[in-house]
Write a protein that holds these residues in place. Sequence first.
Motif, PDB file in Angstrom:
ATOM      1  N   LYS A   5      28.548  62.862  26.934  1.00  0.00           N
ATOM      2  CA  LYS A   5      28.831  62.008  28.080  1.00  0.00           C
ATOM      3  C   LYS A   5      29.921  60.997  27.721  1.00  0.00           C
ATOM      4  CE  LYS A   5      26.358  59.744  31.798  1.00  0.00           C
ATOM      5  NZ  LYS A   5      25.047  59.279  32.282  1.00  0.00           N
ATOM      6  N   SER A   6      30.892  60.840  28.626  1.00  0.00           N
ATOM      7  CA  SER A   6      31.993  59.905  28.377  1.00  0.00           C
ATOM      8  C   SER A   6      31.480  58.473  28.307  1.00  0.00           C
ATOM      9  CB  SER A   6      33.038  60.027  29.489  1.00  0.00           C
ATOM     10  OG  SER A   6      33.584  61.315  29.512  1.00  0.00           O
ATOM     11  N   LYS A   7      32.100  57.694  27.439  1.00  0.00           N
ATOM     12  CA  LYS A   7      31.692  56.302  27.259  1.00  0.00           C
ATOM     13  C   LYS A   7      32.441  55.414  28.238  1.00  0.00           C
ATOM     14  CE  LYS A   7      32.828  54.058  23.426  1.00  0.00           C
ATOM     15  NZ  LYS A   7      32.815  53.609  22.009  1.00  0.00           N
ATOM     16  N   LEU A   8      31.705  54.526  28.914  1.00  0.00           N
ATOM     17  CA  LEU A   8      32.314  53.578  29.844  1.00  0.00           C
ATOM     18  C   LEU A   8      32.503  52.238  29.165  1.00  0.00           C
ATOM     19  CD1 LEU A   8      30.479  54.169  33.250  1.00  0.00           C
ATOM     20  CD2 LEU A   8      32.836  54.716  32.724  1.00  0.00           C
ATOM     21  N   ARG A   9      33.606  51.593  29.496  1.00  0.00           N
ATOM     22  CA  ARG A   9      33.864  50.233  29.030  1.00  0.00           C
ATOM     23  C   ARG A   9      34.110  49.332  30.242  1.00  0.00           C
ATOM     24  NH1 ARG A   9      37.667  52.339  24.619  1.00  0.00           N
ATOM     25  NH2 ARG A   9      36.582  52.002  22.652  1.00  0.00           N
ATOM     26  N   MET A  10      33.618  48.099  30.146  1.00  0.00           N
ATOM     27  CA  MET A  10      33.918  47.106  31.170  1.00  0.00           C
ATOM     28  C   MET A  10      34.835  46.062  30.561  1.00  0.00           C
ATOM     29  SD  MET A  10      31.392  44.519  33.324  1.00  0.00           S
ATOM     30  CE  MET A  10      30.671  45.798  34.351  1.00  0.00           C
ATOM     31  N   VAL A  22      38.315  42.416  36.832  1.00  0.00           N
ATOM     32  CA  VAL A  22      37.304  43.284  36.232  1.00  0.00           C
ATOM     33  C   VAL A  22      37.765  44.734  36.368  1.00  0.00           C
ATOM     34  CG1 VAL A  22      34.929  44.120  36.361  1.00  0.00           C
ATOM     35  CG2 VAL A  22      35.404  41.700  36.724  1.00  0.00           C
ATOM     36  N   ALA A  23      37.710  45.470  35.268  1.00  0.00           N
ATOM     37  CA  ALA A  23      38.050  46.895  35.292  1.00  0.00           C
ATOM     38  C   ALA A  23      36.943  47.682  34.606  1.00  0.00           C
ATOM     39  CB  ALA A  23      39.387  47.147  34.601  1.00  0.00           C
ATOM     40  N   LEU A  24      36.560  48.801  35.217  1.00  0.00           N
ATOM     41  CA  LEU A  24      35.632  49.745  34.602  1.00  0.00           C
ATOM     42  C   LEU A  24      36.441  50.968  34.221  1.00  0.00           C
ATOM     43  CD1 LEU A  24      32.364  49.692  36.728  1.00  0.00           C
ATOM     44  CD2 LEU A  24      32.499  49.397  34.272  1.00  0.00           C
ATOM     45  N   ALA A  25      36.402  51.354  32.957  1.00  0.00           N
ATOM     46  CA  ALA A  25      37.223  52.473  32.483  1.00  0.00           C
ATOM     47  C   ALA A  25      36.387  53.440  31.670  1.00  0.00           C
ATOM     48  CB  ALA A  25      38.390  51.958  31.654  1.00  0.00           C
ATOM     49  N   GLU A  26      36.799  54.712  31.752  1.00  0.00           N
ATOM     50  CA  GLU A  26      36.131  55.775  31.011  1.00  0.00           C
ATOM     51  C   GLU A  26      36.990  56.155  29.826  1.00  0.00           C
ATOM     52  OE1 GLU A  26      35.620  60.137  32.346  1.00  0.00           O
ATOM     53  OE2 GLU A  26      33.884  59.095  33.179  1.00  0.00           O
ATOM     54  N   GLU A  27      36.361  56.236  28.669  1.00  0.00           N
ATOM     55  CA  GLU A  27      37.100  56.565  27.446  1.00  0.00           C
ATOM     56  C   GLU A  27      37.565  58.014  27.492  1.00  0.00           C
ATOM     57  OE1 GLU A  27      36.454  55.513  22.791  1.00  0.00           O
ATOM     58  OE2 GLU A  27      34.897  56.734  23.727  1.00  0.00           O
ATOM     59  N   GLY A  28      38.889  58.214  27.366  1.00  0.00           N
ATOM     60  CA  GLY A  28      39.448  59.553  27.386  1.00  0.00           C
ATOM     61  C   GLY A  28      39.987  59.955  26.029  1.00  0.00           C
ATOM     62  N   ALA A  29      40.530  61.168  25.971  1.00  0.00           N
ATOM     63  CA  ALA A  29      41.068  61.674  24.701  1.00  0.00           C
ATOM     64  C   ALA A  29      42.287  60.871  24.260  1.00  0.00           C
ATOM     65  CB  ALA A  29      41.428  63.152  24.850  1.00  0.00           C
ATOM     66  N   LYS A  30      43.132  60.479  25.239  1.00  0.00           N
ATOM     67  CA  LYS A  30      44.366  59.770  24.904  1.00  0.00           C
ATOM     68  C   LYS A  30      44.305  58.291  25.275  1.00  0.00           C
ATOM     69  CE  LYS A  30      47.395  63.818  25.323  1.00  0.00           C
ATOM     70  NZ  LYS A  30      48.570  64.386  26.025  1.00  0.00           N
ATOM     71  N   GLU A  31      43.674  57.982  26.407  1.00  0.00           N
ATOM     72  CA  GLU A  31      43.622  56.592  26.855  1.00  0.00           C
ATOM     73  C   GLU A  31      42.396  56.365  27.739  1.00  0.00           C
ATOM     74  OE1 GLU A  31      46.486  57.211  30.784  1.00  0.00           O
ATOM     75  OE2 GLU A  31      47.147  55.886  29.183  1.00  0.00           O
ATOM     76  N   ASN A  32      42.075  55.089  27.971  1.00  0.00           N
ATOM     77  CA  ASN A  32      40.985  54.746  28.882  1.00  0.00           C
ATOM     78  C   ASN A  32      41.434  55.011  30.314  1.00  0.00           C
ATOM     79  OD1 ASN A  32      38.826  53.349  27.159  1.00  0.00           O
ATOM     80  ND2 ASN A  32      40.703  52.334  26.484  1.00  0.00           N
ATOM     81  N   GLN A  33      40.612  55.733  31.078  1.00  0.00           N
ATOM     82  CA  GLN A  33      40.931  56.033  32.470  1.00  0.00           C
ATOM     83  C   GLN A  33      40.234  55.019  33.376  1.00  0.00           C
ATOM     84  OE1 GLN A  33      43.011  58.480  33.634  1.00  0.00           O
ATOM     85  NE2 GLN A  33      43.494  58.938  31.486  1.00  0.00           N
ATOM     86  N   GLU A 280      46.885  45.481  27.798  1.00  0.00           N
ATOM     87  CA  GLU A 280      47.823  46.163  26.904  1.00  0.00           C
ATOM     88  C   GLU A 280      47.103  46.761  25.703  1.00  0.00           C
ATOM     89  OE1 GLU A 280      51.802  43.395  27.754  1.00  0.00           O
ATOM     90  OE2 GLU A 280      50.358  42.835  26.201  1.00  0.00           O
ATOM     91  N   ARG A 281      46.158  46.010  25.158  1.00  0.00           N
ATOM     92  CA  ARG A 281      45.429  46.476  23.965  1.00  0.00           C
ATOM     93  C   ARG A 281      44.704  47.791  24.212  1.00  0.00           C
ATOM     94  NH1 ARG A 281      42.423  48.795  21.330  1.00  0.00           N
ATOM     95  NH2 ARG A 281      40.983  48.118  19.689  1.00  0.00           N
ATOM     96  N   PHE A 282      44.119  47.959  25.403  1.00  0.00           N
ATOM     97  CA  PHE A 282      43.341  49.165  25.685  1.00  0.00           C
ATOM     98  C   PHE A 282      44.105  50.171  26.558  1.00  0.00           C
ATOM     99  CE2 PHE A 282      40.095  46.145  24.411  1.00  0.00           C
ATOM    100  CZ  PHE A 282      39.321  46.926  23.568  1.00  0.00           C
ATOM    101  N   GLY A 283      45.412  49.969  26.691  1.00  0.00           N
ATOM    102  CA  GLY A 283      46.274  50.960  27.328  1.00  0.00           C
ATOM    103  C   GLY A 283      46.028  51.204  28.795  1.00  0.00           C
ATOM    104  N   ILE A 284      45.648  50.154  29.540  1.00  0.00           N
ATOM    105  CA  ILE A 284      45.405  50.362  30.981  1.00  0.00           C
ATOM    106  C   ILE A 284      46.359  49.544  31.863  1.00  0.00           C
ATOM    107  CG2 ILE A 284      42.997  51.020  30.702  1.00  0.00           C
ATOM    108  CD1 ILE A 284      42.141  48.257  31.369  1.00  0.00           C
ATOM    109  N   GLN A 285      47.342  48.872  31.245  1.00  0.00           N
ATOM    110  CA  GLN A 285      48.291  48.073  32.006  1.00  0.00           C
ATOM    111  C   GLN A 285      49.064  48.940  33.014  1.00  0.00           C
ATOM    112  OE1 GLN A 285      48.883  44.617  31.745  1.00  0.00           O
ATOM    113  NE2 GLN A 285      50.159  44.920  33.536  1.00  0.00           N
TER     114      GLN A 285
END
Length: 491
Positions: A5-10, A22-33, A280-285
């Motif tokens: 199961k994919s890991k979620l980050r808040m 606030v952003a909810l992102a799913e950990e992907g192979a290359k970046e957080n989605q 920027e740190r988690f690649g979601i900018q």
Amino acid sequence: MTTKKSKLRMFISVLPGEQVEVALAEEGAKENQVKEYYVEMVHQAKTKGNIYRGIINNVDTNLQAAFVNYGADKNGFLQIDEVHPEYYNTPHDATKGKKYPLMQKVLKAGQEVLVQVVKEPTGSKGAFLTTYLSMPGRFLVLTPGREQIGVSRKVEDDEERGRLREMLEGLNPGPGLGVIVRTVSAGTSKTTLQRDLQFLKRLWKDIRKKGTEESAPCLIYKEPDLASRAVRDYLSDDVAEVWVDDEHTATLIEEYSSLLFPRKGSLVKVYKDQTRTLWERFGIQRQLEQIYSREVTLPSGGRLVFDQTEALMAIDINSGKISGKTNFESMALRTNMEAAETIAQQLKLRDIGGQVVIDFIEMRDRNHWREVEKILRNAMKNDRARHDVGKMSRFGLLQVVRQRTGSSALSITMEACPCCKGSGLRRNMEWQSLQALREIHRQLRALPHGTPTFAFETGAELAMHLLNHKRERLLDLERQFGVHLDIRPAR
């Protein structure tokens, strides 16, 4: 073999006293989605969920609605089906004839009502109000005035629904009160639900007391800020980490989350890097910036184009660089399938509400129509907003109706362009220069005889266009009126 199961980050980013994101992102192979994104500015704090004591300003017999002054700039809109019978001035028997009475017979101007904001005011429209109040806790929603006891429709597992219903039978909300079990309650204990119910009942007691003591119009209950709501509404067992870039906010969230998830001791993490932002740190900018773009690029090269009108949102799918393939039907299906997945995600991220019309690339095979519809429906299953997905027409059009949740990044951060007034187009420089020459000519005719110099101020771009492309005409005007023309960029 079971899939991991994919890991979620808040992620919670705070500018103290100004803004919360606030952003909810799913950990992907290359970046957080990024799956969900919410933003709130303190000076534009949401009012949805707030409870007010208001005064009915007037009753519109044609609309069968009342306009309520609850302290905002614009009066709120209250329909007859949102009026609890306890506010009726004359009794109405719904079993005889119409379900709802004529509003002018049961309500009057000057009458005070306790109302809750259901939908934020937008544009020229005031907020949508209801007298059927609801107060969400972590696991339950308390519904005063409706003695209903139920389970959220989003709890789809029949066995879990049955278990929650059994636990509800032992709960006693009290006379005139109802409860709905929220989706996050799946797997929780009866003791936890009972504790949440007691909290909500105390809250309702305070609201009711304040509602009788304060003078209308006034605020009776205010929903918590976005950071607190994010923990209450979005933090679940699936979330493995909560990153916060403000220490004070992190402390508050840690206290709350430790009560909800006592076994997750290191759930909340403080982000302290000063060299780059949390995004920027988690690649979601880049993904967050894309929310504000009119166009979104699909993985295979196609494009989505979003155009908002007064009545609806139109989404067009362009095949882009993958057009011209030998097998057009195959290309159209692949592009439409990618578009369906992306559109479901963008509707959530942009918090697009109301009617949405999607113009898919036309496909001849009806089985392909159904396939794209199925992908869109499945992709929207996790959408917290209520929605309804229609069927695709033979022209490739498909309609979606979606509830707007009220935390739209677009609605609170964007404004109409002063040049085009929100149309997306403006008059070209040639047209503007001709109007400027007409105005110069008019003012020169009104000048006193013998005036040596006349200064005309305009925007820098138009001033340069006049000097570069209309110099001969300006010299003609100088000779005609015997005056020196000074074209100046406005400061």
